[in-house]
Design a protein around this motif. Sequence first.
Motif, mmCIF file in Angstrom:
data_model
loop_
_atom_site.group_PDB
_atom_site.id
_atom_site.type_symbol
_atom_site.label_atom_id
_atom_site.label_comp_id
_atom_site.label_asym_id
_atom_site.label_seq_id
_atom_site.Cartn_x
_atom_site.Cartn_y
_atom_site.Cartn_z
ATOM 1 N N VAL A 183 0.822 -1.206 0.000
ATOM 2 C CA VAL A 183 0.000 0.000 0.000
ATOM 3 C C VAL A 183 0.861 1.263 0.000
ATOM 4 O O VAL A 183 0.566 2.235 -0.698
ATOM 5 N N LEU A 184 1.938 1.257 0.771
ATOM 6 C CA LEU A 184 2.689 2.492 1.014
ATOM 7 C C LEU A 184 3.914 2.692 0.138
ATOM 8 O O LEU A 184 4.443 3.812 0.076
ATOM 9 N N THR A 228 -3.181 -3.807 4.881
ATOM 10 C CA THR A 228 -3.613 -2.782 3.928
ATOM 11 C C THR A 228 -4.584 -1.789 4.563
ATOM 12 O O THR A 228 -4.652 -0.627 4.150
ATOM 13 N N SER A 255 4.402 8.338 8.832
ATOM 14 C CA SER A 255 5.010 8.440 7.507
ATOM 15 C C SER A 255 5.663 7.097 7.137
ATOM 16 O O SER A 255 5.109 6.038 7.399
ATOM 17 N N HIS A 270 6.713 10.557 -2.090
ATOM 18 C CA HIS A 270 6.922 11.556 -1.049
ATOM 19 C C HIS A 270 8.390 11.975 -0.977
ATOM 20 O O HIS A 270 8.703 13.139 -0.687
ATOM 21 N N LEU A 298 3.628 5.412 -2.548
ATOM 22 C CA LEU A 298 3.367 6.691 -1.886
ATOM 23 C C LEU A 298 4.611 7.227 -1.195
ATOM 24 O O LEU A 298 4.922 8.420 -1.269
ATOM 25 N N TRP A 299 5.327 6.323 -0.533
ATOM 26 C CA TRP A 299 6.523 6.736 0.202
ATOM 27 C C TRP A 299 7.607 7.218 -0.746
ATOM 28 O O TRP A 299 8.245 8.262 -0.526
ATOM 29 N N TYR A 307 0.073 5.817 8.454
ATOM 30 C CA TYR A 307 0.939 6.666 7.622
ATOM 31 C C TYR A 307 0.721 8.146 7.915
ATOM 32 O O TYR A 307 1.646 8.948 7.812
ATOM 33 N N GLU A 308 -0.491 8.514 8.294
ATOM 34 C CA GLU A 308 -0.789 9.900 8.627
ATOM 35 C C GLU A 308 0.054 10.391 9.798
ATOM 36 O O GLU A 308 0.336 11.582 9.914
ATOM 37 N N ALA A 347 -2.253 0.385 7.315
ATOM 38 C CA ALA A 347 -1.160 1.196 6.779
ATOM 39 C C ALA A 347 -1.548 2.646 6.496
ATOM 40 O O ALA A 347 -0.840 3.573 6.932
ATOM 41 N N PRO A 348 -2.649 2.925 5.787
ATOM 42 C CA PRO A 348 -2.971 4.326 5.495
ATOM 43 C C PRO A 348 -3.254 5.151 6.746
ATOM 44 O O PRO A 348 -2.934 6.340 6.803
ATOM 45 N N VAL A 349 -3.859 4.501 7.749
ATOM 46 C CA VAL A 349 -4.166 5.216 8.992
ATOM 47 C C VAL A 349 -2.882 5.608 9.712
ATOM 48 O O VAL A 349 -2.691 6.754 10.131
#
Length: 214
Positions: free
Chosen positions: A34-35, A153, A164, A42, A38-39, A160-161, A156-158
């Motif tokens: 998932v990350l 999955t 990071s 970033h 995005l990572w 990540y806020e 992870a998004p939660v």
Amino acid sequence: KVKHPSYRSLITRPVFAFIVVATTGHFAMGVFEVLWSLWLRHLGASMQFVGFTWIAFSVPMLLAFIGGYLADRYSRWALMFAGYAVSACAWIFYGTTDNLPLFLAVSVIEGLAIAWSYPAKQAFLVQVVPPRWLGSVQGVEQTSMQVAAFVGTLVAPVLYEYLSGYVISLAGVISLLGLAYAAPTLYREWERLKAERGTAGAGTRERVEPEQVN
């Protein structure tokens, strides 16, 4: 027809150790998938670079046939745990650095680790399960893997806020903890298998006496 034994009798200590490895490892994999993009974005990586990291990770896994050869000649326990530990350490590294060229190098190393560890893990699991009920045990393991990856999955998004890229590192630590839990049990089982067969990796056991998990 043979009556199917209870799952409790099939989930012996060694099988439970395999399930722990599968659960913690695929939780980390769910987080990673998932990350990852995005990572890297970033950190300023281009989409082309993100694609190159997947190529660097995937191509070495084509050497899994060599991993299978090694698994038939050397310690499946050592090959499995060495490779899984490298993967876990790679995840820890991914979340704690911003050096893009190193991402490519470590991706290659992780791909190689999977190539030599996964065949050993699969062959080792077959050895500790009664052949008649191998499908049932593998079904339980696969379910645990998918559930763990699904949870990864979602989580992870939660996280990540707040954390990071460190979320990927945290997932790697969880995978290492799973390996640390399972390693002693599976080492003892591997040594017992060697004593039974006389040589490491000599083949599948014909029968395994259930040992219940307390």
